[in-house]
Design a protein around this motif. Structure first.
Motif, PDB file in Angstrom:
ATOM      1  N   SER A 172       0.790  -1.217   0.000  1.00 27.13           N
ATOM      2  CA  SER A 172       0.000   0.000   0.000  1.00 27.13           C
ATOM      3  C   SER A 172       0.834   1.285   0.000  1.00 27.13           C
ATOM      4  O   SER A 172       0.667   2.137  -0.864  1.00 27.13           O
ATOM      5  CB  SER A 172      -0.917  -0.021   1.232  1.00 27.13           C
ATOM      6  N   ALA A 222       4.211   2.125  -0.389  1.00 28.74           N
ATOM      7  CA  ALA A 222       5.089   2.388  -1.540  1.00 28.74           C
ATOM      8  C   ALA A 222       4.284   2.568  -2.836  1.00 28.74           C
ATOM      9  O   ALA A 222       4.536   3.528  -3.575  1.00 28.74           O
ATOM     10  CB  ALA A 222       6.142   1.285  -1.681  1.00 28.74           C
ATOM     11  N   PRO A 223       3.320   1.684  -3.142  1.00 28.89           N
ATOM     12  CA  PRO A 223       2.521   1.918  -4.350  1.00 28.89           C
ATOM     13  C   PRO A 223       1.832   3.287  -4.372  1.00 28.89           C
ATOM     14  O   PRO A 223       1.770   3.925  -5.424  1.00 28.89           O
ATOM     15  CB  PRO A 223       1.481   0.783  -4.322  1.00 28.89           C
ATOM     16  N   HIS A 224       1.341   3.743  -3.243  1.00 31.37           N
ATOM     17  CA  HIS A 224       0.710   5.063  -3.240  1.00 31.37           C
ATOM     18  C   HIS A 224       1.731   6.159  -3.527  1.00 31.37           C
ATOM     19  O   HIS A 224       1.468   7.053  -4.334  1.00 31.37           O
ATOM     20  CB  HIS A 224       0.014   5.326  -1.897  1.00 31.37           C
ATOM     21  N   LEU A 225       2.898   6.078  -2.917  1.00 32.45           N
ATOM     22  CA  LEU A 225       3.875   7.140  -3.169  1.00 32.45           C
ATOM     23  C   LEU A 225       4.309   7.143  -4.637  1.00 32.45           C
ATOM     24  O   LEU A 225       4.469   8.195  -5.258  1.00 32.45           O
ATOM     25  CB  LEU A 225       5.108   7.018  -2.264  1.00 32.45           C
ATOM     26  N   ILE A 226       4.440   5.959  -5.189  1.00 33.15           N
ATOM     27  CA  ILE A 226       4.844   5.836  -6.590  1.00 33.15           C
ATOM     28  C   ILE A 226       3.771   6.402  -7.518  1.00 33.15           C
ATOM     29  O   ILE A 226       4.075   7.106  -8.483  1.00 33.15           O
ATOM     30  CB  ILE A 226       5.150   4.353  -6.893  1.00 33.15           C
ATOM     31  N   ALA A 227       2.529   6.102  -7.216  1.00 26.04           N
ATOM     32  CA  ALA A 227       1.436   6.630  -8.045  1.00 26.04           C
ATOM     33  C   ALA A 227       1.368   8.152  -7.941  1.00 26.04           C
ATOM     34  O   ALA A 227       1.244   8.854  -8.958  1.00 26.04           O
ATOM     35  CB  ALA A 227       0.105   6.007  -7.625  1.00 26.04           C
ATOM     36  N   TYR A 228       1.479   8.670  -6.717  1.00 23.19           N
ATOM     37  CA  TYR A 228       1.500  10.127  -6.540  1.00 23.19           C
ATOM     38  C   TYR A 228       2.641  10.743  -7.355  1.00 23.19           C
ATOM     39  O   TYR A 228       2.471  11.775  -8.004  1.00 23.19           O
ATOM     40  CB  TYR A 228       1.693  10.486  -5.067  1.00 23.19           C
ATOM     41  N   ILE A 278      -5.404   6.091  -7.561  1.00 26.61           N
ATOM     42  CA  ILE A 278      -4.682   5.996  -6.288  1.00 26.61           C
ATOM     43  C   ILE A 278      -4.222   7.375  -5.836  1.00 26.61           C
ATOM     44  O   ILE A 278      -4.297   7.721  -4.654  1.00 26.61           O
ATOM     45  CB  ILE A 278      -3.488   5.034  -6.440  1.00 26.61           C
TER      46      ILE A 278
END
Lengths: 304, 304
Positions: free
Chosen positions: B188, B190-196, B227
């Motif tokens: 959750s 890391a994927p959110h930071l990457i999407a942002y 996301i």
């Protein structure tokens, strides 16, 4: 609708060709659709599904007397196919493709086409994470964009192909090939590589097991896995053939990611909050432009 | 179903509290639900929507005589709320939360709780990109996981809370808090930071306009924007409070991304193809585990 091309040849019978075939048949846009694929199984499946009227063993046979030939193979296979069909094309025919990269396809295909044949490269921005002929459906292109990147000035051949794509449900824009490759590096190629990377990292960890990653994926990760389930051959070829633009965007991405990592390390909450607020606006724009649903979780079964 | 807690206090009335309230009311899981939020408008909305029976202006008032108090505020606000309610908690009451980070919440909340009050931290892995009380719905937790990270051994208080989450539709697991934070960093945070980051980069480019990014987003990018439309305050607090685990995963991510960038630069198609093939398996696992739909494009309107 009325027939736009008397005979259409689809070279390669995957998701895109399958969806084109089903749509052209449904709406009577082609007099006859001839398909070909390297695998006999794929050809048989395509006939069963009725996404073409007839299949041939070779691409050279398929293009005979075709008014429109659409190359629906991975970008890395375009040159070979173009060399095969070049001598067999009907004078005045239009050759197009559906590749996700345009400059490399033009360089691979154009040299093999005889004078008097029109080349109108195209890229429908539509697809799913599924691949193969069984994954096609007639509505795939509805309200999606198809980008044409004609190499010469606007011509009758370009207009006619645009008419076909509109009849298949698409919006059509024309674009300069290099600009296309830069735009797609942002909207598609870099996001795919990033999603593949994140899913690979999760798979690789020793301290968190695969079964934990799978069970607890609903917190965000599962969206990445959809993208990272796309066809490996297609995507290998995209990255090898849109190298510079993709690497440029990934460079910008890494720079920005480092800045956010630094903000996390330093505890700079304002920086994070501002960044996360700004990105919301883009989502609103996409929904207002009709390019995604406003339903929570994409309207998956778990949201109303 | 029968009443599991006589009185439940929901502190903070956003997506999660709203969905809990609606579900508990629908299935009669609580005798009375008292809600509170800092904004008078949010409290009024919550009453209108019927997601609690009664609202109070302060958290201290809300927790009076409550058998279960659930802290549904951003992680960064937990300490202050805990300090406010500590003196007003009923002896024997259970305090829980729904924060996305567990170690930091335990450190923020536990010191403020009097002896005789049970603290059972929880994290429902459910949500959407929408926020606020109007975004809640009773089915949000169906077939999602809720992770409990009890700080002491299994107790009656933990069992009772697990019963509530199961009654609200969740699967329940218990987990050690630090392990929880590592697992969520992968699935959750890391994927959110990457999407942002990716959405921010797209917004920032000068050579590709925002309107191009928006129009042509269907090629993959739009999944990231969902996301990156999540609540900025919640996510700021997640990153500030799960620093080490998130930075560790991002470090691994960057390492892997560099290796793939190098493969692109060198034209190493085999490396890319192998990597992209491996990531497909994780998607299959998630679908088989019932944590996502197999429908193309998440079953959005544009796929059958």
């Amino acid at each position: 609708m009325s027939v736009i091309y008397h005979r259409v040849a689809l070279i390669g019978l995957g998701l895109i060709a399958g969806s084109m075939g089903l749509r052209m048949k449904r709406d009577g846009l082609a007099g006859e659709i001839v398909g070909t694929a390297r695998s006999a199984e794929t050809r048989a499946t395509a006939l069963d599904l009725g996404l073409c009227d007839r299949v041939t063993e070779t691409a050279a046979q398929a293009v005979r007397d075709a008014d429109l030939v659409v190359l629906c193979v991975p970008v890395g296979a375009m040159a070979e196919v173009a060399a095969d069909i070049g001598p067999h094309l009907k004078p005045g025919a239009t050759v197009s493709d559906v590749g996700s990269v345009k400059r490399a396809v033009i360089e691979a295909v154009a040299p093999h086409l005889p004078p008097g044949v029109h080349f109108v490269p195209a890229h429908p921005l539509a697809g799913t994470e599924h691949s193969g002929p069984t994954s096609g459906f007639a509505e795939l292109f509805d309200n999606r964009w198809c980008l044409l990147t004609p190499v010469n000035e606007a011509s009758d051949a370009t207009d006619r192909l645009a008419r076909l794509w509109r009849a298949m449900g698409s919006n059509v824009d024309t674009m300069e090939p290099d600009h296309h490759d830069r735009v797609l590096a942002v909207t598609s190629h870099a996001p795919h590589l990033i999603a593949y990377t994140m899913v690979g990292v999760a798979d690789d960890l020793r301290r968190v097991t695969d079964s934990e990653v799978i069970k607890y994926s609903a917190a965000g990760f599962r969206d990445f896995t959809r993208i990272a389930a796309s066809d490996p051959v297609m995507w290998r070829d995209v990255f090898l053939n849109n190298k510079d633009a993709t690497l440029e965007i990934l460079g910008r991405f890494t720079e920005e990611l480092f800045a956010l990592q630094r903000a996390i390390r330093k505890g700079d909450g304002d920086h994070l909050h501002d960044y996360f607020t700004r990105t919301r606006a883009i989502r609103r724009g996409i929904i207002e432009a009709g390019q995604d649903t406003d339903k929570a979780n994409f309207g998956r079964g778990d949201a109303p």
